[in-house]
Design a protein around this motif. Structure first.
Motif, short mmCIF file in Angstrom:
data_model
loop_
_atom_site.label_atom_id
_atom_site.label_comp_id
_atom_site.label_asym_id
_atom_site.label_seq_id
_atom_site.Cartn_x
_atom_site.Cartn_y
_atom_site.Cartn_z
N PRO A 119 -18.49 -2.72 -14.67
CA PRO A 119 -19.47 -2.70 -15.77
C PRO A 119 -20.31 -3.98 -15.84
CG PRO A 119 -17.30 -1.97 -16.52
CD PRO A 119 -17.11 -2.54 -15.15
N CYS A 126 -24.34 -3.58 -15.75
CA CYS A 126 -25.04 -3.54 -17.05
C CYS A 126 -26.29 -4.41 -17.12
CB CYS A 126 -24.07 -3.86 -18.18
SG CYS A 126 -23.54 -5.58 -18.28
N ASP A 170 -25.58 1.51 -18.56
CA ASP A 170 -24.71 1.29 -19.71
C ASP A 170 -23.26 1.68 -19.41
OD1 ASP A 170 -24.68 4.06 -19.80
OD2 ASP A 170 -26.01 4.20 -21.53
N ASP A 171 -22.38 1.46 -20.40
CA ASP A 171 -20.95 1.73 -20.21
C ASP A 171 -20.67 3.20 -19.95
OD1 ASP A 171 -20.41 -0.94 -20.62
OD2 ASP A 171 -19.91 -0.72 -22.74
N THR A 198 -21.45 3.85 -16.29
CA THR A 198 -20.43 3.21 -15.45
C THR A 198 -19.13 3.99 -15.48
OG1 THR A 198 -21.42 1.04 -15.87
CG2 THR A 198 -19.18 1.08 -15.01
N LYS A 247 -28.06 -3.66 -20.52
CA LYS A 247 -27.28 -2.81 -21.41
C LYS A 247 -25.95 -3.48 -21.76
CE LYS A 247 -30.20 0.67 -21.28
NZ LYS A 247 -30.93 1.11 -22.48
N CYS A 248 -25.92 -4.82 -21.63
CA CYS A 248 -24.67 -5.56 -21.79
C CYS A 248 -24.38 -5.96 -23.22
CB CYS A 248 -24.67 -6.83 -20.93
SG CYS A 248 -24.87 -6.52 -19.16
#
Length: 480
Positions: free
Chosen positions: A270, A274, A279-280, A283, A412-413
């Motif tokens: 991730p 990201c 995003d999560d 992933t 997206k972190c």
């Protein structure tokens, strides 16, 4: 406790096809295999429950990414001293006690992690509690990861051993896949952390009940194969022989390297993706599901192939080589925006060829070291893998570079937490990981050779029996 259990009827179909007079298989083996599988799923959920939501976790516990990564690394650190103890206990005191102990450690660890997320717990206590619970669960991991080889050897016939080992072992990556799917869905924000930990503890509750009340014997009354009939060497005797076996040292480094590659990639994936717009959910639901879903298919195929052909070495080398090459493709596309399909395909290919390396490598280690204890030979592989995992995760995290906020256009972190978490670029880390994979693969493929010692011993033990002959005896079918 041996013999205390009232066994179900023996497997008549398997015994009818078994031409080794006096050997039996019992249906109870499938219950023990299922219990061990659920336990592996649960423990993997505990191991990587935070990795798919690393930034959310950092915000909830008010810490940094390095600390969140340590919640995964602590499994690797704990496995080294505990791995020796687990190996000794499995080969000395047997399968049942080891599985029950692992189930309770895993359950208690998950319960304490839940406590760390309850409202009203002081912020200063949350981190110590979550680490304590994680350490308890980590203590259980070597027992359940070393047990499949022992279970396969003691309870399954020779044409089912690799498949049984594969089924139990692959439940660990299945648990990782569930963690990557469930964690982003259950904890989209910090306020859902308690809910996520509670739901992900359910398999551990089921496993502890099945292990405590369902497994009552270390081995069946009658062995399923010639090698199961022969007692394994004592732990220290086997360990001394491993030290003097150069083929095993090379195998341990290589298969351990494969374990480390998988552990490092699933821990850091991730964080690798990201910053570039992934995003999560992508992933976890796409990438890790592709990696492990394809890996389960690949492992099933590999298990069937080696059960039929006994080509442990060739299958392991081919899988390791192709998996290492797929990392090159992943390293090229992982930090480019809008490479959704390419990233998903490379993850799937890495899983399809990479995951079979561990269960087939475990069987190969037994063939290389027989009559050393199965838990000893496979356990040392895992310890070598965890040593390499520690070095890789810590060093690759350290060489990641901070990304200025003005360049985080697609990131997206970040979470909505008030606690600031710096975003890191792990591109160089990914290249280093790929280079290490190629190095290990080349040495293993070009240098490793071994004899299949267990198969040779079983061939010397008996001659095939013709069941159609009037002088032959049909294998017994007992109710015990």
């Amino acid at each position: 406790m041996d013999g205390a259990i009232t066994f179900e009827e023996t497997d008549r179909d398997q015994n009818a096809s078994n031409q080794k007079e006096g050997f039996h298989v019992y249906r109870m083996r499938w219950f023990i295999l299922t219990t061990l599988g659920i336990l592996n799923i649960s423990n993997a959920l505990q191991w990587l429950s935070f990795a798919p939501v690393a930034y959310t976790t950092a915000g909830f516990y008010q810490t940094d990414l390095d600390t969140v990564n340590m919640l995964s690394v602590v499994y690797m650190i704990t496995a080294i001293p505990c791995g020796f103890i687990a190996t000794w206990l499995l080969d000395t005191f047997g399968l049942r006690g080891s599985i029950v102990m692992a189930a309770w450690l895993n359950f208690l660890g998950s319960a304490i992690r839940i406590v760390s997320a309850i409202d009203g717990i002081s912020d200063d206590a949350r981190i110590p509690l979550v680490f304590f619970g994680t350490v308890l669960a980590a203590l259980a991991q070597p027992f359940m990861l070393f047990a499949p080889t022992k279970l396969a050897a003691l309870w399954f016939p020779d044409d089912q051993r690799a498949t049984a080992n594969m089924l139990a072992t692959m439940c660990n990556p299945l648990g990782i896949m569930l963690a990557y799917i469930l964690s982003p869905l259950l904890a989209p924000g910090e306020e859902k952390m308690l809910f996520m930990l509670a739901i992900e503890s359910i398999p551990g509750i089921l496993a502890v009940l099945m292990a405590t009340f369902g497994i009552c014997s270390n081995r069946p009354p009658t062995p399923p194969s010639a090698s199961a009939e022969t007692a394994s060497e004592p732990f220290l005797t086997g360990l001394k022989k491993l030290v003097k076996n150069p083929s095993y040292w090379l195998l341990a480094w290589a298969i351990g390297g494969g374990i480390a590659l998988f552990s490092t990639l699933t821990t850091l994936l991730p964080q690798m993706l990201c910053p570039w717009g992934y995003d999560d959910n992508f992933t976890g639901v796409v990438c890790v599901s592709s990696l492990i879903g394809a890996g389960l298919v690949g492992a099933a195929i590999a298990g069937l192939v080696v059960d039929k052909t006994k080509r442990y070495m060739e299958v392991t080398k081919v899988c390791f080589a192709v998996a290492s090459l797929t990392l090159i493709a992943f390293s090229i596309v992982h930090n480019r925006p809008d490479m959704w399909v390419g990233i998903a395909i490379t993850c799937g290919l890495f899983g399809f060829f990479g995951l079979p390396v561990y269960p087939v490598g475990n069987e190969l280690s037994v063939e290389t070291t027989y009559p050393c204890g199965e838990a000893t030979s496979s356990g040392m592989l895992f310890i070598f893998g965890q040593l390499q995992s520690i070095v890789l995760v810590i060093s690759l995290s350290a060489i990641g570079s901070d990304i200025p906020e003005d360049k985080l256009v697609n990131s997206k972190c970040n979470t909505n937490s008030k606690y600031k978490v710096e975003v890191k670029d792990l591109a160089i880390s990914t290249y280093v990981l790929t280079g290490y994979a190629i190095l290990v693969m080349l040495v293993f493929v070009l240098v490793f050779r071994t004899k299949y010692r267990r198969l040779e011993a079983e061939k010397e033990h008996f001659e095939p029996i013709d069941l159609n002959s009037p002088t032959s005896k049909e294998p017994l079918v007992d109710d015990v």
